[in-house]
Scaffold this motif. Sequence first.
Motif, PDB file in Angstrom:
ATOM      1  N   GLN A 214       0.875  -1.221   0.018  1.00  0.00           N
ATOM      2  CA  GLN A 214      -0.075   0.072  -0.108  1.00  0.00           C
ATOM      3  C   GLN A 214       0.921   1.267   0.020  1.00  0.00           C
ATOM      4  O   GLN A 214       2.233   1.106   0.368  1.00  0.00           O
ATOM      5  N   ASP A 215       0.238   2.404  -0.358  1.00  0.00           N
ATOM      6  CA  ASP A 215       1.004   3.702  -0.430  1.00  0.00           C
ATOM      7  C   ASP A 215       1.512   4.095   0.922  1.00  0.00           C
ATOM      8  O   ASP A 215       2.698   4.609   1.139  1.00  0.00           O
ATOM      9  N   ILE A 216       0.484   4.038   1.877  1.00  0.00           N
ATOM     10  CA  ILE A 216       1.041   4.436   3.241  1.00  0.00           C
ATOM     11  C   ILE A 216       0.903   3.384   4.217  1.00  0.00           C
ATOM     12  O   ILE A 216      -0.072   2.754   4.570  1.00  0.00           O
ATOM     13  N   CYS A 217       2.376   2.920   4.453  1.00  0.00           N
ATOM     14  CA  CYS A 217       2.295   1.798   4.998  1.00  0.00           C
ATOM     15  C   CYS A 217       1.679   1.348   6.722  1.00  0.00           C
ATOM     16  O   CYS A 217       1.530   0.397   6.928  1.00  0.00           O
ATOM     17  N   PHE A 218       1.799   2.687   7.243  1.00  0.00           N
ATOM     18  CA  PHE A 218       1.426   2.402   8.575  1.00  0.00           C
ATOM     19  C   PHE A 218      -0.110   2.742   8.909  1.00  0.00           C
ATOM     20  O   PHE A 218      -0.638   2.875  10.040  1.00  0.00           O
ATOM     21  N   VAL A 219      -0.995   2.860   7.735  1.00  0.00           N
ATOM     22  CA  VAL A 219      -2.450   3.096   7.695  1.00  0.00           C
ATOM     23  C   VAL A 219      -3.030   1.738   7.513  1.00  0.00           C
ATOM     24  O   VAL A 219      -3.276   1.485   6.121  1.00  0.00           O
ATOM     25  N   PRO A 220      -3.745   1.227   8.388  1.00  0.00           N
ATOM     26  CA  PRO A 220      -4.440   0.132   8.150  1.00  0.00           C
ATOM     27  C   PRO A 220      -5.679  -0.062   7.294  1.00  0.00           C
ATOM     28  O   PRO A 220      -6.326   1.381   7.613  1.00  0.00           O
ATOM     29  N   ASN A 221      -5.741  -0.495   6.378  1.00  0.00           N
ATOM     30  CA  ASN A 221      -7.000  -0.386   5.269  1.00  0.00           C
ATOM     31  C   ASN A 221      -7.399   1.156   5.107  1.00  0.00           C
ATOM     32  O   ASN A 221      -8.330   1.490   4.485  1.00  0.00           O
ATOM     33  N   GLY A 222      -6.424   1.832   4.850  1.00  0.00           N
ATOM     34  CA  GLY A 222      -6.723   3.424   4.297  1.00  0.00           C
ATOM     35  C   GLY A 222      -7.296   4.216   5.245  1.00  0.00           C
ATOM     36  O   GLY A 222      -7.555   5.280   4.719  1.00  0.00           O
ATOM     37  N   ASP A 223      -7.612   3.796   6.536  1.00  0.00           N
ATOM     38  CA  ASP A 223      -8.217   4.562   7.670  1.00  0.00           C
ATOM     39  C   ASP A 223      -7.423   5.395   8.276  1.00  0.00           C
ATOM     40  O   ASP A 223      -6.988   5.095   9.451  1.00  0.00           O
ATOM     41  N   TYR A 224      -6.791   6.550   7.785  1.00  0.00           N
ATOM     42  CA  TYR A 224      -6.049   7.321   8.083  1.00  0.00           C
ATOM     43  C   TYR A 224      -6.400   8.148   9.512  1.00  0.00           C
ATOM     44  O   TYR A 224      -5.762   8.612  10.350  1.00  0.00           O
ATOM     45  N   ALA A 225      -7.648   8.407   9.543  1.00  0.00           N
ATOM     46  CA  ALA A 225      -8.474   9.014  10.444  1.00  0.00           C
ATOM     47  C   ALA A 225      -8.334   8.313  11.967  1.00  0.00           C
ATOM     48  O   ALA A 225      -8.025   8.955  12.980  1.00  0.00           O
ATOM     49  N   SER A 226      -8.290   7.121  11.718  1.00  0.00           N
ATOM     50  CA  SER A 226      -8.215   6.159  13.002  1.00  0.00           C
ATOM     51  C   SER A 226      -6.944   6.270  13.609  1.00  0.00           C
ATOM     52  O   SER A 226      -6.535   6.325  14.689  1.00  0.00           O
ATOM     53  N   VAL A 227      -5.869   6.201  12.653  1.00  0.00           N
ATOM     54  CA  VAL A 227      -4.312   6.234  13.197  1.00  0.00           C
ATOM     55  C   VAL A 227      -4.151   7.750  13.818  1.00  0.00           C
ATOM     56  O   VAL A 227      -3.477   7.923  14.706  1.00  0.00           O
ATOM     57  N   ILE A 228      -4.650   8.837  13.211  1.00  0.00           N
ATOM     58  CA  ILE A 228      -4.427  10.111  13.672  1.00  0.00           C
ATOM     59  C   ILE A 228      -5.218  10.427  14.995  1.00  0.00           C
ATOM     60  O   ILE A 228      -4.538  11.103  15.762  1.00  0.00           O
ATOM     61  N   LEU A 229      -6.167   9.646  15.129  1.00  0.00           N
ATOM     62  CA  LEU A 229      -6.861   9.913  16.352  1.00  0.00           C
ATOM     63  C   LEU A 229      -6.304   9.318  17.562  1.00  0.00           C
ATOM     64  O   LEU A 229      -6.322   9.751  18.799  1.00  0.00           O
ATOM     65  N   LYS A 230      -5.562   8.172  17.515  1.00  0.00           N
ATOM     66  CA  LYS A 230      -4.706   7.556  18.269  1.00  0.00           C
ATOM     67  C   LYS A 230      -3.865   8.513  18.799  1.00  0.00           C
ATOM     68  O   LYS A 230      -3.315   8.566  20.012  1.00  0.00           O
ATOM     69  N   LEU A 231      -3.076   9.197  17.704  1.00  0.00           N
ATOM     70  CA  LEU A 231      -1.879  10.161  18.109  1.00  0.00           C
ATOM     71  C   LEU A 231      -2.431  11.355  18.569  1.00  0.00           C
ATOM     72  O   LEU A 231      -1.896  12.110  19.624  1.00  0.00           O
ATOM     73  N   ARG A 232      -3.582  12.098  17.903  1.00  0.00           N
ATOM     74  CA  ARG A 232      -3.984  13.312  18.347  1.00  0.00           C
ATOM     75  C   ARG A 232      -5.498  13.152  18.795  1.00  0.00           C
ATOM     76  O   ARG A 232      -6.270  13.328  17.805  1.00  0.00           O
ATOM     77  N   PRO A 233      -5.903  13.024  19.862  1.00  0.00           N
ATOM     78  CA  PRO A 233      -7.470  12.694  20.003  1.00  0.00           C
ATOM     79  C   PRO A 233      -8.306  13.764  19.668  1.00  0.00           C
ATOM     80  O   PRO A 233      -9.261  13.805  19.577  1.00  0.00           O
ATOM     81  N   GLU A 234      -7.524  15.131  19.887  1.00  0.00           N
ATOM     82  CA  GLU A 234      -8.363  16.547  19.746  1.00  0.00           C
ATOM     83  C   GLU A 234      -8.742  16.486  18.183  1.00  0.00           C
ATOM     84  O   GLU A 234      -9.620  17.569  17.773  1.00  0.00           O
ATOM     85  N   ALA A 235      -8.318  15.556  17.402  1.00  0.00           N
ATOM     86  CA  ALA A 235      -8.716  15.735  15.961  1.00  0.00           C
ATOM     87  C   ALA A 235     -10.194  15.425  15.775  1.00  0.00           C
ATOM     88  O   ALA A 235     -10.672  15.568  14.651  1.00  0.00           O
ATOM     89  N   ALA A 236     -10.756  14.870  16.591  1.00  0.00           N
ATOM     90  CA  ALA A 236     -12.440  14.537  16.477  1.00  0.00           C
ATOM     91  C   ALA A 236     -13.065  15.628  17.038  1.00  0.00           C
ATOM     92  O   ALA A 236     -14.138  15.389  17.053  1.00  0.00           O
ATOM     93  N   ASP A 237     -12.597  16.728  17.382  1.00  0.00           N
ATOM     94  CA  ASP A 237     -13.340  17.972  17.896  1.00  0.00           C
ATOM     95  C   ASP A 237     -14.401  18.312  16.807  1.00  0.00           C
ATOM     96  O   ASP A 237     -13.958  18.640  15.411  1.00  0.00           O
ATOM     97  N   PRO A 238     -15.516  18.402  17.134  1.00  0.00           N
ATOM     98  CA  PRO A 238     -16.571  18.771  16.050  1.00  0.00           C
ATOM     99  C   PRO A 238     -16.682  20.346  15.564  1.00  0.00           C
ATOM    100  O   PRO A 238     -15.909  21.054  16.202  1.00  0.00           O
ATOM    101  N   GLY A 239     -17.245  20.495  14.524  1.00  0.00           N
ATOM    102  CA  GLY A 239     -17.114  22.067  13.996  1.00  0.00           C
ATOM    103  C   GLY A 239     -18.461  22.072  13.058  1.00  0.00           C
ATOM    104  O   GLY A 239     -19.216  21.119  12.627  1.00  0.00           O
ATOM    105  N   GLU A 240     -18.403  23.250  12.261  1.00  0.00           N
ATOM    106  CA  GLU A 240     -19.459  23.557  11.278  1.00  0.00           C
ATOM    107  C   GLU A 240     -19.018  23.280   9.873  1.00  0.00           C
ATOM    108  O   GLU A 240     -18.010  23.543   9.472  1.00  0.00           O
ATOM    109  N   ILE A 241     -19.976  23.002   9.060  1.00  0.00           N
ATOM    110  CA  ILE A 241     -19.679  22.658   7.825  1.00  0.00           C
ATOM    111  C   ILE A 241     -20.377  24.261   7.252  1.00  0.00           C
ATOM    112  O   ILE A 241     -21.656  24.462   7.275  1.00  0.00           O
ATOM    113  N   ILE A 242     -19.776  24.929   6.461  1.00  0.00           N
ATOM    114  CA  ILE A 242     -20.083  26.222   6.127  1.00  0.00           C
ATOM    115  C   ILE A 242     -19.693  26.371   4.737  1.00  0.00           C
ATOM    116  O   ILE A 242     -18.734  26.024   4.134  1.00  0.00           O
ATOM    117  N   HIS A 243     -20.915  27.083   3.862  1.00  0.00           N
ATOM    118  CA  HIS A 243     -20.944  27.418   2.565  1.00  0.00           C
ATOM    119  C   HIS A 243     -20.246  28.533   2.360  1.00  0.00           C
ATOM    120  O   HIS A 243     -19.883  29.398   3.247  1.00  0.00           O
TER     121      HIS A 243
END
Length: 380
Positions: A214-243
Motif C-alpha cells: 500500500q502507499d501508506i504503510c502504517f495506515v491500516p485499510n486506508g483508514d488514516y483518521a483512526s491512526v490520527i485519532l490515536k496520536l491526536r485525540p483532539e482531531a475529533a473535535d466537532p465543528g461546522e460545515i459552512i458554505h
Amino acid sequence: MPLDHVHPLNSLGFAKSPAETRVVVAMSGGVDSSVVAAMLAEEGYDVVGVTLQLYDHGAALAKKGACCAGLDIHDARRVAEKMGFPHYVLDYENIFKDAVIDEFADSYLGGATPVPCIRCNERVKFKDLLETAKDLEADCMATGHYIQRHEGSKGAQLHAAADGVRDQSYFLFSTTPEQLDFLRFPLGHLKSKAETRALAAKYDLSVADKPDSQDICFVPNGDYASVILKLRPEAADPGEIIHTDGRVLGRHDGVINYTIGQRRGLGIGGLADPLYVVKLDPDTKSVVVGPKEMLATRTVPVREINWLGDEDFMSREEWHLAVKVRSTRPPTDAIIRPLSATQATVELVTPEQGVSPGQACVFYDPDSTRIYGGGWIHKG
C-alpha cells in the motif's frame, strides 16, 4: 593510463569489478527490492541487504500489503538466504515516528493533505539508511524504486521511469544531488511490472507473486483518521460545515475526515447542486464547501524547494517547466517564479482542481524525462 581503460565501468557505474563493489540494497520485502538484490547478487556484486522495521512489529504481522512489516522482514531475509548475501534488520521505529508519522498527524490537524511516503524517503531511507550504507563502506545504495538516474555533464540527473504507470518520480523529488550521487535504481529502465515479476520468477524468489504494498504503510485499510485519532485525540473535535457564502449547512466530527476536493460523504444531503470541500480551517474547526469551480487553482505557493537543475535556481526570473501537483495527475505546463533558493510561486497555465497544501509540486522538463526537483505546496 586512465583507470577506466583498465577496468571498464560496471553496471553500477564504477571502474572496478562487481566483486570489488559493495552495494547496500534497501529491502522492503516486496518483489521490487528483492529483484534488485537478487539481480546484483547474480552479477557478482558484494551485496548487503538492509530492511528497516518502521513501526510496531507485532501489529504489523497481522497486516497484509504493508511494507517494512513483520512478514515482509521475513520475506526479505528469505531472499537474502537464497541468494547468499548478508541481511540486517534495523529498528527505525522511533526515527520513523518522529520524522514521518507525527508530522503526518500534525499536517492533517493543520488542514493539509500530507504525503508521508515522500518524507519517509527524504528523512529515513535516503538520510539515515544512506548514512548506514556509508558506515558499511558501501560504494552505493540501490533501491527498487521505479525511477532513473542518468549521468549528466554536471553530475547525476533524476529521470522518470521508462514505465509511466509505475513511475515514482513524484515521491522522490526531494532527493538531493549528494544523495543522487550515491543512489542507484536498477529497475527504472524496465517497461512494465511484468518484467520485474518475470525476473523474480527467473531467480525463483518466493515473493514473485506477492501483491504490491500500500502507499501508506502504517495506515491500516486506508483508514488514516483512526491512526490520527490515536496520536491526536483532539482531531475529533466537532465543528461546522459552512458554505462559501456564509451559510451553516451542518456539523462534522473532525476536519480529519475531510480532504480538499471531496464531494461524497459530506453529511449535507438534500441540496440542489453538488458541493465540494474547498477549504479546511483548523483554527475555527470549519469545513468550507462550495461549487466545483471554486476548486480551480492557478497560483500555487511552493516552499522547501529541492532544485536539481544544472543552473542555479535563482539565475532566472522564470522557469518554464511542467509540474505535477498531485501524484495521480499528469504534468501540466507552468511558469515557476523563484522568490528565494527554496521558495517560489508557481503559475499553472491551465488551472487545476483539488490543489491542496501538504501535497508536493514536482518540476519536470516538458521536452524530456528529466525531473528538476520540486517543493511543498503551502497555504498562500
